[in-house]
Design an enzyme around this catalytic site. Structure first.
Site, short mmCIF file in Angstrom:
data_model
loop_
_atom_site.label_atom_id
_atom_site.label_comp_id
_atom_site.label_asym_id
_atom_site.label_seq_id
_atom_site.Cartn_x
_atom_site.Cartn_y
_atom_site.Cartn_z
N ALA A 13 15.58 -32.10 29.75
CA ALA A 13 15.08 -32.07 31.14
C ALA A 13 14.24 -30.84 31.45
O ALA A 13 13.54 -30.80 32.45
CB ALA A 13 16.27 -32.13 32.10
N ARG A 18 8.04 -21.12 28.74
CA ARG A 18 7.44 -20.20 27.77
C ARG A 18 6.27 -20.80 27.00
O ARG A 18 5.51 -20.10 26.34
CB ARG A 18 8.53 -19.68 26.81
N ASP A 106 14.60 -29.65 21.91
CA ASP A 106 13.52 -28.80 21.40
C ASP A 106 13.80 -28.25 20.01
O ASP A 106 13.15 -27.32 19.57
CB ASP A 106 13.21 -27.67 22.39
N GLU A 158 23.95 -14.83 25.33
CA GLU A 158 22.52 -15.13 25.39
C GLU A 158 21.69 -13.89 25.05
O GLU A 158 22.12 -12.76 25.30
CB GLU A 158 22.14 -15.66 26.77
N ARG A 337 -14.77 -47.16 10.84
CA ARG A 337 -13.85 -47.13 11.99
C ARG A 337 -13.60 -48.51 12.57
O ARG A 337 -14.35 -49.46 12.32
CB ARG A 337 -14.40 -46.19 13.07
N TYR A 370 -26.25 -47.76 9.97
CA TYR A 370 -25.20 -48.16 10.90
C TYR A 370 -24.96 -49.66 10.79
O TYR A 370 -25.88 -50.47 11.00
CB TYR A 370 -25.57 -47.81 12.35
C1 UD1 Z 1 19.47 -22.35 24.19
C2 UD1 Z 1 20.85 -21.71 24.17
C3 UD1 Z 1 20.85 -20.58 23.15
C4 UD1 Z 1 20.43 -21.10 21.79
C5 UD1 Z 1 19.10 -21.83 21.85
C6 UD1 Z 1 18.81 -22.53 20.54
C7 UD1 Z 1 21.73 -21.91 26.44
C8 UD1 Z 1 22.00 -21.20 27.72
N1 UD1 Z 1 21.15 -21.20 25.48
O1 UD1 Z 1 18.55 -21.38 24.63
O2 UD1 Z 1 22.15 -20.00 23.06
O3 UD1 Z 1 20.37 -20.04 20.86
O4 UD1 Z 1 19.12 -22.84 22.89
O5 UD1 Z 1 17.57 -23.14 20.53
O6 UD1 Z 1 22.09 -23.06 26.31
N2 UD1 Z 1 17.57 -28.23 29.39
C9 UD1 Z 1 17.92 -29.24 30.27
N3 UD1 Z 1 18.22 -28.91 31.55
C10 UD1 Z 1 18.20 -27.64 32.00
C11 UD1 Z 1 17.86 -26.60 31.10
C12 UD1 Z 1 17.55 -26.94 29.78
O7 UD1 Z 1 17.94 -30.42 29.90
O8 UD1 Z 1 18.51 -27.43 33.18
C13 UD1 Z 1 17.21 -28.59 28.01
C14 UD1 Z 1 15.82 -28.15 27.61
O9 UD1 Z 1 14.88 -29.17 27.88
C15 UD1 Z 1 15.96 -27.88 26.12
C16 UD1 Z 1 17.44 -27.52 25.95
O10 UD1 Z 1 18.08 -27.92 27.12
O11 UD1 Z 1 15.68 -29.03 25.36
C17 UD1 Z 1 17.67 -26.03 25.72
O12 UD1 Z 1 17.07 -25.30 26.78
P1 UD1 Z 1 16.17 -24.04 26.52
O13 UD1 Z 1 15.64 -23.57 27.80
O14 UD1 Z 1 15.22 -24.31 25.42
O15 UD1 Z 1 17.27 -23.01 26.00
P2 UD1 Z 1 17.03 -21.75 25.06
O16 UD1 Z 1 16.56 -20.61 25.87
O17 UD1 Z 1 16.26 -22.11 23.88
MG MG Z 2 15.13 -23.76 23.43
#
Ligand code: UD1
Ligand code: MG
Length: 489
Positions: A13, A18, A106, A158, A337, A370
């Protein structure tokens, strides 16, 4: 058979601040697919009772990718952190699920086997939570696994909350876990947004479980690369590089030679037959299928192309949604193509574009041409500079050329038009009417030779270029010269 006691939850979500992008993070691509699609594809073979994706940012677009793969979606709005996302997911998880694998959308390099092993380890240990951790050289940005003196997991801290000492910890939280749900839910209810982002962090649930004396374990990933997350463009590039390397390795394992492999890009669904040779700088994209014994020379791009065996693609050719039959050749600098088809031994040469056309067996079109919406019979030769004028400003019209036809250089074939079997078309013709079989079609101006005309023209031009005044000056200079030289002596 589906494992009826566990679900998989994919967190997808988030916005991905970043990445500084208008596109939601999990829709960014690496290794030829969107991040979330990779994750779903790794999950499906684990055969959980259900796969739930938490969507929010660009929910419709993310759902459009995951729903066709059999994933149920639940909307998290607003997005208040990974812990909140899991609370939202609860709505979609069946009460019959005892466990859940939770993974972020991700981290696309995760493999099915690793997820299955995680569930196994979780069951065997009878744990409340099993964290997939990894030791990586540069842990910056990741949450770290904090262990007690006896080695057991105490908490996840974190990156933004690390003390100076903790910063040296190289064991990271992959964000891939297996939870026993009846233990997790009460802990999630206690989470507080005690961090800079004012979010509910799922990672905080680990410390809560520990405080409740629940069993929490972290299992190290055997391949740390598998857990790489994509928070930045640099992360995306690093992950893409891993996917590309894996795919090239698989292709080489199947008996394909790749020269300077690190310069070659191959999408995940591409297949290549044994003894094919791929030169540096080649891209094989989409659903391209290449047979055995082919050569794809440098700089060529093939997308959704089908090559039968023993096909030669010379340097810098584009083959897009086209079919090259066995022993055919194309390029250098050719562009095939949208449904171009070369039958066996057909050859297309440099600066030739072929669109939605069939070139029969042994057809040659070697230079500057062509061919669009054309059907060309076997054994026909298309001269240099031939153009099928297929577009009349409104419609695309067909050109049909028979077998063993000779089309002279610089012919324009104004479609719709037909040239019968065995016919000749004289060079420089503009063919607007059908040419019957075995006839000569000639449609160009008559040549006239005027003898001596050029020489006379040159004389005329040179006398016109010498105005009278300047001629007088030249004459006086010529006369003056000998007199001056006499004086010197
Ligand atoms: C997160 C972890 C971190 C870990 C890292 C690994 C937390 C707080 N931190 O950090 O410990 O080392 O992943 O990659 O969990 N997402 C939602 N809803 C939200 C927020 C995020 O669905 O409200 C989803 C994002 O789309 C993403 C995943 O959760 O796919 C992780 O969120 P992200 O912001 O990437 O966390 P990181 O900072 O990478
Ligand atoms: Mg992440």
């Amino acid at each position: 058979m589906a494992n009826s006691d566990f679900a998989i939850v994919i967190l997808a979500a988030g916005k991905g601040t970043r990445l500084k992008s208008a596109v939601a993070k999990v829709l960014h691509r690496a290794g030829g697919r969107s991040l979330v699609e990779h994750v779903v594809r790794a999950c499906v073979p684990v055969k959980p009772r259900e796969i739930v994706a938490v969507v929010g940012h660009q929910a419709d677009d993310v759902s459009a990718v995951v729903t066709p793969l059999g994933v149920e979606t639940v909307v998290q709005e607003p997005q208040r952190g990974t812990g909140h996302a899991m609370l939202v997911a609860r709505r979609a998880i069946s009460s019959r699920a005892k466990f859940a694998i939770l993974l972020p959308g991700d981290a696309p390099l995760i493999r099915t086997e690793t997820l299955s092993a995680l569930v196994r380890a979780h069951r065997e240990a009878g744990a409340a939570a099993t964290i997939l951790s990894a030791e990586i050289e540069n842990p910056a940005g990741y949450g770290r696994i904090l262990r007690q003196d006896d080695g057991s997991v105490a908490a996840i801290v974190e990156d933004s909350a690390l003390t100076g000492e903790q910063r040296a910890i190289c064991e990271i939280n992959s964000s891939i876990y297996c939870f026993t749900l009846e233990k997790l839910w009460p802990c999630l209810a206690t989470l507080k947004p005690q961090n800079v982002h004012k979010e509910l962090y799922l990672t905080d649930a680990i410390a809560v479980l520990r405080q409740r004396a629940e069993k929490v374990q972290a299992v190290l990933a055997t391949d740390p690369e598998e857990v790489l997350g994509c928070n930045t463009r640099a992360d995306l590039a690093a992950v893409d590089a891993v996917f590309r390397r894996r795919k090239r390795a698989a292709v080489m394992d199947a008996g394909v030679t790749i020269e300077l492999p690190e310069t070659v890009l191959i999408d995940p669904e591409v297949t290549v037959g044994a003894d094919t040779r791929i030169e540096p700088g080649v891209q094989l994209l989409g659903k391209t299928r290449i047979g055995a014994g082919c050569t794809i020379r440098t700089g060529s791009v093939l997308s959704d192309a089908v090559l039968e065996d023993n096909v030669l693609v010379k340097p810098y050719s584009m083959v897009i949604a086209s079919h090259l039959s066995r022993d055919s050749q194309t390029g250098p600098f050719a562009h095939l193509r949208d449904g171009a088809r070369l039958e066996e031994k057909a050859r297309v040469g440099n600066f030739v574009e072929v669109k939605k056309s069939v070139l029969g067996e042994g057809v040659k079109s070697m230079h500057l041409t062509y061919l669009g919406d054309a059907h060309i019979g076997s054994g026909t030769n298309i001269g240099a500079g031939t153009i099928t004028c297929n577009y009349d400003g409104v419609n695309k019209n067909p050109t049909t050329i028979g077998k063993r036809v000779f089309i002279g250089s610089d012919t324009a074939l104004v479609a719709p038009v037909r040239v019968g079997d065995g016919a000749y078309v004289g060079a420089g013709s503009v063919i607007t009417k059908n040419v019957p079989a075995d006839a000569l079609g000639l449609a160009r101006g008559q040549q006239v030779n005027k003898l001596g005309w050029a020489a006379a023209r040159r004389r005329e031009l040179s006398s016109a270029a010498k105005p009278k005044k300047s001629r007088a000056r030249t004459k006086s200079r010529r006369r003056a010269k000998p007199r001056r030289s006499k004086r010197k002596r």
